[in-house]
Design an enzyme around this catalytic site. Structure first.
Site, mmCIF file in Angstrom:
data_model
loop_
_atom_site.group_PDB
_atom_site.id
_atom_site.type_symbol
_atom_site.label_atom_id
_atom_site.label_comp_id
_atom_site.label_asym_id
_atom_site.label_seq_id
_atom_site.Cartn_x
_atom_site.Cartn_y
_atom_site.Cartn_z
ATOM 1 N N GLU A 136 27.226 37.909 -44.227
ATOM 2 C CA GLU A 136 27.730 38.937 -45.134
ATOM 3 C C GLU A 136 26.618 39.836 -45.667
ATOM 4 O OE1 GLU A 136 31.207 40.554 -46.966
ATOM 5 O OE2 GLU A 136 31.095 38.792 -45.656
ATOM 6 N N LYS A 163 26.399 43.331 -44.284
ATOM 7 C CA LYS A 163 27.519 44.263 -44.452
ATOM 8 C C LYS A 163 27.219 45.236 -45.592
ATOM 9 C CE LYS A 163 32.524 44.000 -45.121
ATOM 10 N NZ LYS A 163 33.649 43.070 -45.339
ATOM 11 N N THR A 173 35.550 37.314 -32.583
ATOM 12 C CA THR A 173 35.031 36.057 -32.020
ATOM 13 C C THR A 173 35.222 34.873 -32.945
ATOM 14 O OG1 THR A 173 32.832 36.514 -32.933
ATOM 15 C CG2 THR A 173 33.280 37.303 -30.702
ATOM 16 N N ASN A 232 37.640 27.743 -41.814
ATOM 17 C CA ASN A 232 37.489 28.924 -42.657
ATOM 18 C C ASN A 232 38.545 29.965 -42.289
ATOM 19 O OD1 ASN A 232 36.116 30.886 -44.382
ATOM 20 N ND2 ASN A 232 35.290 31.755 -42.485
ATOM 21 N N LYS A 237 50.729 39.627 -40.036
ATOM 22 C CA LYS A 237 49.949 40.716 -40.613
ATOM 23 C C LYS A 237 50.430 42.063 -40.079
ATOM 24 C CE LYS A 237 45.435 42.273 -41.971
ATOM 25 N NZ LYS A 237 44.013 41.949 -42.180
ATOM 26 N N GLU A 264 48.519 50.331 -48.029
ATOM 27 C CA GLU A 264 48.383 49.387 -49.147
ATOM 28 C C GLU A 264 48.895 49.964 -50.460
ATOM 29 O OE1 GLU A 264 45.175 45.940 -50.439
ATOM 30 O OE2 GLU A 264 44.543 47.579 -49.152
ATOM 31 N N ASN A 318 46.843 39.811 -49.833
ATOM 32 C CA ASN A 318 45.704 39.440 -50.682
ATOM 33 C C ASN A 318 45.990 38.199 -51.516
ATOM 34 O OD1 ASN A 318 43.658 41.491 -50.166
ATOM 35 N ND2 ASN A 318 45.185 42.922 -50.950
ATOM 36 N N HIS A 373 43.141 36.091 -52.667
ATOM 37 C CA HIS A 373 41.916 36.863 -52.576
ATOM 38 C C HIS A 373 41.417 37.361 -53.927
ATOM 39 C CE1 HIS A 373 42.974 36.702 -48.379
ATOM 40 N NE2 HIS A 373 41.882 37.360 -48.036
ATOM 41 N N HIS A 390 34.200 32.653 -46.821
ATOM 42 C CA HIS A 390 35.316 33.456 -47.323
ATOM 43 C C HIS A 390 36.606 32.654 -47.381
ATOM 44 C CE1 HIS A 390 38.098 36.851 -47.760
ATOM 45 N NE2 HIS A 390 38.763 36.384 -46.719
ATOM 46 N N LYS A 446 40.216 45.635 -56.042
ATOM 47 C CA LYS A 446 40.855 46.933 -55.761
ATOM 48 C C LYS A 446 42.305 46.979 -56.230
ATOM 49 C CE LYS A 446 40.083 46.739 -51.342
ATOM 50 N NZ LYS A 446 39.424 45.426 -51.288
ATOM 51 N N MET A 469 6.092 11.618 -87.753
ATOM 52 C CA MET A 469 5.032 11.599 -88.759
ATOM 53 C C MET A 469 4.298 12.935 -88.827
ATOM 54 S SD MET A 469 4.690 8.621 -90.359
ATOM 55 C CE MET A 469 2.968 8.397 -90.797
#
Length: 1521
Positions: free
Chosen positions: A77, A80, A133, A184, A230, A240, A248, A251, A267, A326, A832
């Site tokens: 990350e 990015k 990938t 993940n 999706k 969106e 989300n 998220h 993530h 967002k 003391m």
């Protein structure tokens, strides 16, 4: 691509298949033709597939004019960023790319998002395609056209919507994906099913083994269906605006976590926790049924995903990070509310911060809101749920179970039944559980085990059920507490009946290996005086014995109602149990016939809490689902309430309790033997009965062997609130404290430790409805039986703010969390006169960032000098006024202050009462009395004692001991004030939990084996190369003498500043000391009281006792240890032990076996790798094998490896190696990982640091690199710090303060100086950046060699030129050396004033007026060409100029001509660099070799060419190495 399938997504297609990679280029030529294909990937993918990608394009493009170019970015990350995007764009422009170019993104989400954003903006938009990938990229980021980069403010905040032309999802990539990365990505798949596709979710529930095993058919279905979800959502809302927000789910919170935990958390792992937390918010808002949340949690756990916020992650910080999401609108946070599986509504909705904090915080506080009124339905009975689940699983036919308790216990039972081959599914429409019975033929579990956490009911019931399979075996295990809970009576009874059950650890407790022998039947004799669950366990499985069973019960039968409950349920499943005698039960072997439908009644134990809320607040509550016809004995809890004065009304299926306004609860004596699980609810009510009254609960002895020793726990926790309790042999005596708020709760919250016991947490939740400031430290443990408890508390109290989030356990010391600012409790010093309270206290206050108050100073401000006051008005009046000063200090400075008391403050009872009642940490500074006498004899500024000093000390010592919470002994003759100050400052940091240093990978500790450290001449040399020192108390000459042990700690601190690990190895864990439980915990508490940095805590002792000692120790590192005199039997055994040790207050998990052959090391290493891969825990682990055959495990262990030393009398454990041997073996085996170090700043082209550190690395035999980064850009610094293999840096101007926001921790020197010059990676997994300052050492070391201590007297003046960062280090060094008359000259008055404020120096406009100057230090840049008035050099001061180029500055030339001793910047650089080298390598190398090498290189540079420096050590070093 003929075998591939296509998912259509608006204007582009998603191709899903296997082995697509070779055909992608030719497919591109057909569908996305371009003259130039710019492949963007990352270095990891490039190393695996780069050659194949290049070859595929070469073959496809050969007959065409098209070309391919490739660019690989660093993985992760951290790449990015806008800076990386700029690099890609410059590369494309440099290679002639234009608007006809097509970008091909081959990689995970980072590559796809970044390359897509480049495509969106390059020449105002060009085409691109995705080749994902990773699992995460395949099902999420490659779909939908969202691109972007991260910024310091948050993730994905800069980007664009830009659709790909095509997506190639090649499932073959998954075979090289690490399992953790695969799981993940599965978080997004689970999310897709949860929000939109119930069939997908159910497939994931049923087929998790196939999916994780990459079964071709299963994985294809999962990926295709997730993509379809999706696509379907995106097609409906591509920009969106509404519905797409459901993607989300998880998220909002997940991104807040990720901002804090990345890169150690992935993530998908953050999103998994986010989904659970957001679903809990939805449940609390009444929008989600508890069973749906339970299904979500179970599914996530099946794919090895975490479900809760780690204890070291602050909930407040997560919520603050969520502000950048967002989806937020108008400053209001928004999240997705899950309704049921397959339905997440139509978009995001508002959520309040207080709700998020309530869900995310590990603890909470109930806020009283007057009388409680209302009605509710409690969750289904845990006792009934577990019995019905097992009967239905063993029975014939299908059974639909409604109102099942959805809790940790039932989740564990359901998971175990599924592992045993039982079909269990959910009907999402009716919220019922459907169980297909196996007709008494469960499957054995040979390769896995049943991990039952701390679910005692499930453990006992399944012990008998697991003998029923014909063949094979099953292992039953749980957490550490489960491994303490007795099961011998049940096992003995089964073994006497022909069963084969083996204890895998302690005799009489789990874990167990149970062979599938079947149950023979006939007569079974069973002791029934410990647990009724033993009886129920045999009863439930008895219908499948080979012959009818006759159970003969011996002893007094405990909890008879639970046995009656089991018998009644068996009747409803078609089995009649006969009872010819009170202690005999006869069960036919006819098997169960499952009823088609079965409804679980409400849990009577859970009903006790809302009913008690009515009683404690003079309110009224009706609980539906539990009435006078209940099967549960605990339904009679209302009888106790009636005795205490409540009005009780019951119908067949409801109970109403009311305590009229003005009525007070009465004290009672009650036998609760038949309703034992509710005694804790009764106990908190009894605490509020009138002062002077006494209540007694009896016949509950079995509660000592439940989730914890509940009797002891209740007595302890009520005691924290000022309620007097007396433990009885079979119960508890509670002295009423009245309804008014106890004094101890007036000043702030008091922590209640829950012992991972749901009933303790809920009972004190009830008490919190009346008394404020009760902080429940572990709210989540209520999920065991009553997941919606805190939601119901809010509803009954009628106010959303009725449950307030607690301060995070690792952040909270004492005090309040007000507007986000934590107030830490003050620290009081006693001891003391002459012990050093003022000197040490001032230093500790500066270290902690606290204020400092000396009571003597307060006194003298009001009354003048103390000697004169005593002479005039006498000692009695002095003590009275001293009491007033103490009272004022404790009242007005209760937070963030170090308060130093006068030595005699403990002599008056009133002052002792004030100190004891303050509830503040009190540290006793115990300097050796001989040294105090010597000091006082030389001190004429204070009045003398009326008695000999030794007699005064002996009189006061018992008071010091009794009042102090912590003890800092100082060794006899220790006169090194600077060193003692540093040790005391860290001691105070441990006491108040501030600035505790993170642990580091590749660390070790030295296990001392001396009987008496006073006999060791050079202890400091033994510990030079280690990170921590272990004091093995059991090996000392006087291992139980507190004074002797304290003396050993004092000697250790006098010799080293290294952290101390306090270990008492008991005989039962292989040590030398035979101890009972009280003896062990007395010694452990002594280690805590002495402020040791770490405690080794053996798990073999009572868990409630462990928690009561360890949980409050916020600043102490807790090492939870287990030792076995045998090898590890299976990888799963390690996983079980690790999970069992993963308690909230534990910092490090240590598990040690004994090797009999070298292959045992390989098994342990497999276990270590599996723990990391499956993220079983995220805490550091020490996994070792004792014995000669286990030495390899000491080489492969990377966290806190115990080591010995060649000069030690023996090893602390068989097979222990020296640290040198460990490193040599790691080097031989190639286990020393390459690491990169840098010098960052500008200008650094001529710095000798590379030569110095490369020399050090070669001397240490380390394959590490050290490079220059000449830059003034923080972007470059961030990039290097985040790069692969980065482990540390030398930091020079202009970054010594700029890097501070990047650091997770700074040492005490850097914190005082306000700047760092050294950064290293540390923390678990080396995921944190730690800051240090060694500049001050570079000044101290040369001066110590030049100036004997006697020249550094108070009368000697010191001049410092400059007031920048190096001047701060100089002032700190001078303070360390003991100089008191320090003057600063600087052109900028503000900076000089800051030095005055922070270090007590004095700013002057000119140095001409100074005389008797013993030292001059210039920190000015060489361009300043500074000199001083010639008169200052007449006294021949030492002159130090920190500039190293040029070697002779005008000041040094002036001083040299005047005959002064001079030091230049090269002296400082070498001294600080050697200290820096130790921070990098944590090894002691030959300082003289480094010094000589660097000076030679420095001279070579100056003589040959001032612009060239040879960075590499000479080949002569090869001989030295």
């Amino acid at each position: 691509m003929d075998a591939a399938s296509v998912v259509v997504c608006t204007s582009y297609d998603i191709i899903v298949g296997r082995g697509l990679l070779p055909d992608i280029p030719s497919d591109l030529l057909t569908y996305v033709p371009a003259p130039m294909y710019a492949v963007v990937t990352d270095e990891t993918v490039d190393s695996l597939y780069g050659a194949r990608i290049t070859e595929a394009f070469r073959e496809a493009l050969h007959p065409t004019d098209s070309k391919m170019i490739k660019f690989a970015i660093p993985p992760g990350e951290e790449s990015k960023t806008r800076e990386t995007k700029e690099q890609i764009e410059d590369w494309m422009l440099g290679n002639g790319c234009d608007r006809s170019t097509c970008i091909v993104a081959v990689g995970g989400g980072v590559v796809g998002d970044l390359a897509g954003f480049v495509a969106a903006t390059f020449m105002r938009g060009i085409r691109f395609v995705h080749v994902p990938t990773t699992m995460l990229a395949m099902v999420d980021s490659s779909i939908g056209g969202k691109t972007g980069v991260d910024t310091p403010a948050g993730k994905n905040l800069v980007g664009a919507f830009h659709r790909p032309q095509r997506v190639y999802t090649d499932l073959s990539f998954l075979h090289t994906l690490p399992e953790r990365e695969f799981c993940n990505g599965m978080a997004e798949v689970i999310k897709a099913g949860a929000i939109y596709n119930a069939e997908l979710f159910e497939f994931l529930e049923r087929n998790h083994s196939k999916v994780r095993g990459l079964d071709p058919e299963a994985i294809t279905y999962v990926v295709r269906t997730s993509i379809a979800v999706k696509v379907a959502v995106v097609l409906q809302d591509e920009k969106e605006k509404g519905l797409r927000a459901i993607l989300n789910f998880g998220h909002s919170i997940g991104h807040g976590m990720e901002a804090l935990l990345a890169p150690s958390w992935l993530h998908g792992e953050c999103v998994a926790v986010g989904m659970v937390a957001e679903a809990e918010v939805s449940r609390a808002a009444g929008k989600l049924a508890p069973d749906t949340l339970n299904r979500l949690i179970s599914c996530l756990q099946a794919y090895m995903l975490p479900i809760s916020l780690p204890r070291d992650c602050d909930a407040h910080a997560v919520v603050r990070r969520m502000a950048a999401d967002k989806k937020n609108q108008g400053g209001v946070k928004r999240m997705v509310y899950l309704r049921h599986i397959g339905n997440a509504g139509t978009g995001a909705e508002d959520v309040e911060d207080h709700m998020l904090l309530r869900i995310l915080s590990p603890g909470l506080t109930v806020v009283p809101h007057g009388r409680v009124h209302g009605s509710l339905m409690v969750p289904g009975s845990k006792s009934l749920s577990n019995r019905v689940l097992l009967m239905a699983a063993l029975g014939r036919g299908k059974c639909r179970i409604s109102n099942l308790l959805h809790s940790e216990d039932t989740k564990v039972m359901i998971s175990s039944l599924q592992t045993l081959g039982i079909s269990v599914s959910h009907d999402r429409e009716t919220h019922t559980l459907v169980v297909e019975g196996c007709d008494g033929k469960p499957s054995a579990v040979d390769k896995k085990q049943l991990f039952l956490s701390n679910a005692g009911t499930a453990t006992r019931f399944l012990t008998t059920a697991c003998v029923l399979p014909s063949g094979g075996s099953t292992i039953i295990s749980g957490d550490a507490r489960m491994h303490e809970r007795p099961i011998r009576d049940l096992v003995d009874a089964l073994c006497d009946n022909g069963c084969d059950i083996t204890y895998l650890d302690e005799e009489g407790c789990p874990p167990l290996r149970i062979a599938g022998t079947g149950l023979r039947g006939g007569d079974i004799t069973l002791a029934a005086s410990v647990s009724s669950q033993y009886v129920s366990s045999i009863l439930i499985s008895a219908p499948y014995a080979q012959s009818p069973v006759r159970v003969r019960l011996q002893g007094d039968i405990v909890s008879q109602p639970y046995i009656d409950m089991t018998v009644s349920l068996m009747r409803q499943f078609g089995v009649e149990v006969a009872r010819p005698a009170p202690n005999v039960l006869e069960i036919p072997n006819t098997g169960y016939t499952n009823p088609q439908d079965f409804t679980i009644e409400g849990d009577a134990s859970s009903a006790s809490y809302p009913l008690a809320m009515a009683a404690i607040t003079n309110g009224s509550v009706t609980v539906h689902g539990v009435g006078k016809n209940s099967l549960q004995g605990d339904a009679r809890f209302c009888d106790v309430l009636e005795k205490m004065g409540c009005s009780v009304t019951q119908t067949a299926d409801s109970t109403r309790v009311e305590l009229p306004h003005g009525t007070r609860l009465r004290a009672v004596d009650v036998d609760m033997g038949n309703i034992t699980d509710t005694f804790m609810t009764a106990a908190v009510l009894m605490a509020t009965t009138p002062v002077g009254s006494v209540s007694r609960i009896t016949n509950i002895a079995n509660q000592r062997v439940k989730e914890c020793n509940r009797i002891h726990a209740m007595a302890t926790e009520l005691g924290r609130l000022g309620v007097k309790c007396v433990e009885l042999d079979d119960g508890l005596e509670i002295h009423g404290a009245g309804r008014d708020l106890p004094h101890v709760l007036h000043d702030g919250c008091v922590d209640i430790h829950c012992y991972n016991d749901h009933r303790i947490a809920m009972s004190f939740g009830v008490l919190g409805c009346l008394w404020k400031n009760i902080h429940i430290t572990d709210k989540a443990c209520t999920a065991k039986t009553y997941p919606t408890f805190w939601d119901d508390v809010v509803r009954l109290l009628g106010n959303e703010m009725a449950v307030a989030p607690g301060v995070h356990a690792r952040m909270r010391v004492r005090g309040s969390f007000h507007h986000g600012i934590k107030e830490a409790s003050s620290l009081v010093l006693i001891g003391m006169r002459g012990a050093g309270k003022t000197t040490l206290g001032r230093a500790a206050a500066a270290y902690l960032g606290y204020d400092f108050i000396d009571l003597d100073d307060l006194f003298e401000e009001k009354h003048g000098p103390i000697p004169a006051f005593i002479e005039e008005r006498g000692w009695d009046e002095f003590r009275q006024q001293e009491q007033a000063a103490l009272e004022e200090a404790l009242e007005q400075h209760a937070y963030n202050t170090v308060v130093s008391c006068g030595g005699g403050v403990v002599e008056t009872p009133a002052c002792r009462e004030l100190l004891a009642g303050s509830r503040l940490p009190i540290a006793w500074i115990d300097r050796h009395i001989d040294d105090i006498v010597a000091y006082l004899e030389a001190d004429t500024t204070r009045p003398g004692y009326t008695s000999p000093v030794v007699a005064v000390y002996q009189q006061r010592r018992p008071h010091y001991e009794a009042l102090s919470t912590h003890w800092f002994p100082i060794a006899r003759g220790n006169s090194d004030i600077a060193h003692t100050t540093a040790c005391f400052s860290r001691f105070c940091g441990v006491v108040v939990a501030k600035h505790v240093a993170p642990l580091r990978d590749d660390s070790c500790f030295l296990s001392l084996t001396f009987g008496d450290l006073s006999t060791i001449k050079d202890l400091s040399s033994l510990v030079a190369d280690v990170d921590m020192v272990e004091l093995r108390v059991d090996l000392l000459d006087q291992p139980t003498d507190a004074a002797f042990i304290a003396g050993q700690i004092a000697l250790l601190r006098a010799s080293t500043a290294k952290p101390i690990l306090f270990t008492v190895r008991s005989a039962k864990q292989g040590g030398k000391l035979a101890l009972d439980e009280d003896g062990y915990f007395n010694l452990l508490s002594l280690g805590a009281r002495l402020g040791c940095d770490a405690l080794d805590v053996e798990t073999c002792w009572d868990s409630s006792h462990i928690e009561s000692v360890c949980a409050p120790l916020r600043g102490t590192t807790i090492v939870m240890s287990q030792h076995f005199g045998r090898p590890c039997t299976h990888v799963d055994e390690v996983l079980t032990l690790v999970q069992g040790s993963n308690l909230p207050f534990v910092d490090v998990i240590k598990i040690v076996f004994t090797a009999t052959e070298v292959s045992d090391c390989f098994l342990l290493q497999q276990a270590r790798e599996r723990v990391h891969a499956e993220k079983v825990v995220t805490k550091p682990m020490i996994l070792l094998l004792m014995g000669e055959q286990g030495r390899l495990s000491r080489v492969t262990n990377t966290m806190l490896t115990p080591v010995t030393h060649a000069n030690m009398p023996g090893t602390a454990a068989p097979g222990q190696l020296t640290w040198e041997q460990v490193l040599r073996l790691r080097r031989t085996l190639g286990l020393l990982r390459p690491r990169s170090f840098f010098i960052v700043g500008s200008p650094v082209a001529l710095s000798p640091s590379p030569l110095m550190h490369r020399t050090g690395f070669r001397l240490a035999g380390l394959p590490w690199t050290y490079e220059r980064l000449d830059t003034t850009s923080m972007v470059d610094v961030r990039s290097v710090f985040a790069s692969e293999g980065f482990m540390g840096a030398s930091v020079t101007m202009p970054f010594k303060q700029s890097v501070l926001p990047l650091l997770a921790w700074m040492d005490e020197h850097a914190r005082r100086i306000g700047a760092v010059n050294t950064v290293v990676r540390g923390g678990a997994g080396n995921t944190q950046l730690l800051g240090f300052n060694t500049d001050w050492v570079g000044i101290v070391k040369p001066l110590q060699s030049a100036m004997p201590a006697e020249t550094r007297e108070r009368t000697g003046n010191v001049l410092v030129l400059g007031a920048g960062g190096t001047a701060r280090a100089a002032c700190y060094a001078l303070h360390y050396l003991g100089f008191t008359s320090v003057y600063v000259v600087n052109r900028t008055p503000e900076r000089a004033e800051a030095l005055c404020r922070d270090f007590g120096v004095r700013a002057i406009d000119s140095a001409e007026a100074l005389d008797d100057v013993v030292l001059i230090i210039s920190t000015l840049p060489p361009t300043a060409a500074a000199t001083v008035p010639a008169t200052l050099l007449q006294s021949k001061p030492v002159v130090f100029d920190v500039t190293y180029i040029p070697r002779m500055t005008p000041l040094l030339e002036q001083a040299h001509a005047a005959g002064c001793r001079i030091f230049g910047g090269i002296d400082m650089l070498i001294a600080q660099g050697i200290e820096q080298q130790r921070l990098f390598t944590r090894r002691h190398v030959d300082d003289a070799v480094i010094d000589t090498t660097v000076r030679q290189g420095y001279r070579k540079m100056l003589e040959a060419d001032p612009h060239v420096i040879d960075d590499n050590p000479s080949e002569e070093l090869t001989f030295l190495v």
